[in-house]
Design an enzyme around this catalytic site. Structure first.
Site, mmCIF file in Angstrom:
data_model
loop_
_atom_site.group_PDB
_atom_site.id
_atom_site.type_symbol
_atom_site.label_atom_id
_atom_site.label_comp_id
_atom_site.label_asym_id
_atom_site.label_seq_id
_atom_site.Cartn_x
_atom_site.Cartn_y
_atom_site.Cartn_z
ATOM 1 N N THR A 20 39.470 51.193 35.189
ATOM 2 C CA THR A 20 38.953 50.688 34.037
ATOM 3 C C THR A 20 38.632 49.303 33.724
ATOM 4 O O THR A 20 38.872 48.504 32.710
ATOM 5 C CB THR A 20 40.205 50.496 32.865
ATOM 6 N N TYR A 57 40.946 42.176 33.545
ATOM 7 C CA TYR A 57 39.924 43.069 33.180
ATOM 8 C C TYR A 57 39.582 42.766 31.622
ATOM 9 O O TYR A 57 40.532 43.377 30.858
ATOM 10 C CB TYR A 57 40.161 44.597 33.514
ATOM 11 N N TYR A 204 39.229 51.397 45.704
ATOM 12 C CA TYR A 204 38.693 50.963 44.721
ATOM 13 C C TYR A 204 36.985 50.927 45.089
ATOM 14 O O TYR A 204 36.926 50.529 46.194
ATOM 15 C CB TYR A 204 39.125 49.756 43.774
ATOM 16 N N CYS A 208 31.052 52.321 44.739
ATOM 17 C CA CYS A 208 30.186 51.100 45.028
ATOM 18 C C CYS A 208 29.319 50.756 43.826
ATOM 19 O O CYS A 208 28.320 50.524 43.924
ATOM 20 C CB CYS A 208 29.393 51.235 46.288
#
Length: 330
Positions: A20, A57, A204, A208
């Site tokens: 997220t 984030y 993670y 890409c």
């Protein structure tokens, strides 16, 4: 849906997790709250039960959206909430590492509030901090688990030496590192440590930054503060090399498996290590539809070898994910 016990004590999560970062808006050209909430709430419909976020984030925005979506959807008992700590920022949105005990404890409390929960299923140290003794960091994480604030302990972007030092104080249930067909640096070091210690891997950037989605084209532009404007993979002529590799991988995926490159890329991550979770970033519910095509098939050694040969043939000037590393404090 394939699942995995994240901590050896019954904390079960899907082997695809919803990432997220983009939902937070920062470095991704903004966000749409209603669309983000719909995306989060649609994840379990595809069997995706792990939701990975972080305070940085969107400077709290992603965690707040996750918390709101989970509460409004009555989803708390169906999802595993993973977040992070050990980064700080100022009023000008300048980010730096801070893995001190004080910062970690504060971030955990703030995350609990934003996520609207009484326990964080997985808390991860976002980046190692060379200005703080790793033992202090590990002790803070262990204290949070002992206090019932978190269930599992993770670290992100740690080297094998840093993993060794941390694990002397607190167990590393999960290690999160960049890992995808184009960024395989952990094959040379971290993945060996993870295998040896039976640690779970959260990969993670599994697509890409969208390169492996199969939807990129040479004249693609990215709005505002989108981090891909600073990613050397998206600069020509290197960008063209990666796009050529994607085209060849798409052909291979269709001819050999009747799949698309996106499904191939995720399956590759999962088949590289059986205790891995691939993080899949999405901002719209429809972006999760291809999840259903990842299950019930596998890549054998020959297929994985051919995939890596295709990548290495086309990408003659590879570059890693180093550009994403935040600075230490001044």
């Amino acid at each position: 849906m394939e699942t995995l016990d994240l901590d050896g004590n019954g904390l079960t999560a899907s082997r695809i997790g919803l990432g997220t970062w983009a939902i937070g808006g920062w470095m991704w050209g903004g966000t749409d709250e209603a669309e983000s909430i719909r995306t989060i709430q649609s994840a379990p419909d595809h069997g995706v039960t792990l939701i990975d976020t972080a305070p940085v984030y969107g400077f709290g925005a992603s965690e707040e959206l996750v918390g709101k979506a989970v509460k409004q959807g009555g989803m708390r008992d169906r999802v595993v909430l993973a977040t992070k700590c050990a980064l700080e920022w100022d009023a000008k949105e300048r980010v730096a590492r801070n893995a001190s005990r004080k910062r970690i404890v504060k971030e955990a409390e703030d995350s609990l509030r934003r996520l609207q929960t009484d326990v964080i299923d997985l808390l991860q140290v976002h980046w190692p901090d060379p200005q703080v003794d790793v033992r202090e960091t590990a002790e803070a994480m262990a204290e949070l688990r002992e206090a019932g604030k978190i269930r599992a302990i993770g670290v992100s972007n740690f080297s094998p030496e840093q993993l060794d030092a941390f694990s002397e104080i607190a167990p590393v249930d999960v290690a999160q590192n960049p890992y995808n067909l184009f960024e395989r640096q952990i094959d040379a070091d971290v993945l060996s440590w993870i295998r040896e210690h039976d640690t779970r891997l959260l990969a993670y950037g599994a697509l890409c930054r969208g390169l492996l989605s199969g939807r990129m084209h040479a004249d693609r532009e990215f709005p505002g503060d989108d981090l891909r404007n600073a990613d050397p993979k998206f600069e020509q002529p290197r960008f063209g090399q990666y796009l050529a590799a994607v085209d060849a991988l798409e052909t291979f995926a269709q001819e050999q498996f009747g799949k698309h490159v996106l499904e191939l890329a995720i399956r590759w991550v999962l088949d590289q290590y059986p205790r891995s979770v691939a993080l899949w970033g999405a901002r719209q519910p429809t972006q999760l539809d291809p999840v259903d095509g990842v299950w019930d098939w596998h890549l054998d050694d020959d297929a994985r070898g051919e995939i890596e040969r295709i990548v290495d043939t086309h990408v003659t000037d590879p570059v890693g994910p180093e550009f994403m590393a935040p600075p230490t404090r001044g």
